[in-house]
Design an enzyme around this catalytic site. Structure first.
Site, PDB file in Angstrom:
ATOM      1  N   SER A  94       0.826  -1.200   0.000  1.00 26.27           N
ATOM      2  CA  SER A  94       0.000   0.000   0.000  1.00 26.27           C
ATOM      3  C   SER A  94       0.868   1.262   0.000  1.00 26.27           C
ATOM      4  O   SER A  94       1.678   1.450  -0.901  1.00 26.27           O
ATOM      5  CB  SER A  94      -0.961  -0.033   1.185  1.00 26.27           C
ATOM      6  OG  SER A  94      -1.938   0.979   1.088  1.00 26.27           O
ATOM      7  N   ASP A 217     -10.469  -4.072  -5.378  1.00 28.87           N
ATOM      8  CA  ASP A 217      -9.837  -3.385  -4.255  1.00 28.87           C
ATOM      9  C   ASP A 217     -10.580  -2.075  -4.034  1.00 28.87           C
ATOM     10  O   ASP A 217     -10.557  -1.181  -4.889  1.00 28.87           O
ATOM     11  CB  ASP A 217      -8.363  -3.129  -4.567  1.00 28.87           C
ATOM     12  CG  ASP A 217      -7.591  -2.523  -3.411  1.00 28.87           C
ATOM     13  OD1 ASP A 217      -8.214  -2.005  -2.478  1.00 28.87           O
ATOM     14  OD2 ASP A 217      -6.345  -2.545  -3.455  1.00 28.87           O
ATOM     15  N   HIS A 245      -7.281  -5.384  -0.201  1.00 26.09           N
ATOM     16  CA  HIS A 245      -6.109  -4.521  -0.331  1.00 26.09           C
ATOM     17  C   HIS A 245      -4.878  -5.127   0.336  1.00 26.09           C
ATOM     18  O   HIS A 245      -3.882  -4.440   0.535  1.00 26.09           O
ATOM     19  CB  HIS A 245      -6.451  -3.161   0.317  1.00 26.09           C
ATOM     20  CG  HIS A 245      -5.503  -2.056   0.003  1.00 26.09           C
ATOM     21  ND1 HIS A 245      -5.309  -1.543  -1.269  1.00 26.09           N
ATOM     22  CD2 HIS A 245      -4.691  -1.327   0.821  1.00 26.09           C
ATOM     23  CE1 HIS A 245      -4.430  -0.555  -1.219  1.00 26.09           C
ATOM     24  NE2 HIS A 245      -4.039  -0.403   0.031  1.00 26.09           N
TER      25      HIS A 245
END
Length: 272
Positions: A94, A217, A245
């Site tokens: 991320s 996502d 995610h």
């Protein structure tokens, strides 16, 4: 205090090639436990917690340093320098994908390849050329929820991050991780994460990069991965048929194979 203690650095030393795994917002190094077994037999694996996360030293946190992603990128560089790392394979989840990119631009000799797990250079929509998935007011409301109902915010975000159809215990774990972080430190990292715009860095990429994107996502739509691949020289996009995610937690086997294949193209490593 040494960098190793400050960032709670842990090393699994079983090989000559080094992999650094960097966690995302609200997480810590423990989230990598699903992926590390695929590499621990023949790699040196470096795990750490950003200042303000996990078991890092909270007294080292300052808003001045950590209100922007540059401060977290400096954590990465300082851990690398403390361990004398070079030419490493950096895997960032991320926001850590962008943190790693910033660090690699600043100190290119430390890095060999980059792997980005569910990355987003900007969560904000900027039509017509870029759709990050959120309007500015959406993200402001998410941060406001942290002030009004911290536990409710943690549960809401954890559910969105893990995605539908995945192990509910992972959602509970992630929610607990969010809740265990000091609210001031968490909000500082949250604002740095959700309001960052790293699109300007993408064309500066000097390292081979693997982009791993989830097919479904809620934080990073498919258009984000396509935009990144088109903008980053030397990048490769792999869309994994998955929800959520956190591919390193929910689909570790699948992405381990993709990482091995990608890394092997550049270093002679065997594929799984």
């Amino acid at each position: 205090m040494t960098v190793v203690l400050r960032n709670n650095v842990k090393v699994i030393d079983s090989g000559h090639r080094t992999i650094m795994m960097a966690h995302g917002f609200g997480c810590d190094q423990n989230m990598w436990r699903f992926l590390t077994p695929f590499f621990s037999s023949d790699h040196r694996i470096v795990l750490f917690d950003y200042v303000g996360s996990g078991k890092s030293d909270p007294s080292s946190f300052t808003i001045e340093r950590y209100r922007h992603l540059d401060g977290y990128a400096q954590d990465v560089i300082e851990v690398c320098e403390a361990l004398d790392l070079r030419d490493l394979l950096f895997i960032g989840h991320s926001v850590s994908a962008m943190i790693g990119l910033i660090a690699a631009i600043r100190a290119p000799a430390l890095f060999g390849q980059l792997v980005m797990v569910c990355p987003s250079p900007s969560f904000l929509n900027d039509p017509p050329d870029y759709m990050g998935g959120f309007e500015h007011e959406d993200l402001e409301e998410l941060l406001a929820l942290m002030d009004r109902n911290y536990i409710g915010w943690a549960h809401h975000l954890a559910s969105a991050v893990i995605g539908t159809g995945n192990d509910e215990t992972l959602m509970a774990e992630l929610s607990g991780s969010f809740c265990s972080t000091d609210p001031l430190l968490a909000k500082t990292f949250a604002r740095a994460t959700f309001f960052a715009d790293c699109r300007k860095f993408l064309p500066e990429t000097a390292h081979p990069t693997l982009i791993l994107q989830s097919e479904n996502d809620s934080l990073a739509p498919l258009s984000v991965g396509s935009y990144m691949q088109a903008t980053m020289p030397g990048s490769r996009l792999e869309v994994v048929p998955a929800h959520g995610h956190c591919l390193h937690m929910t689909h570790a086997t699948e992405i381990a194979g993709l990482i091995r294949s990608f890394s092997g193209q550049h270093s002679g490593l065997r594929a799984l």
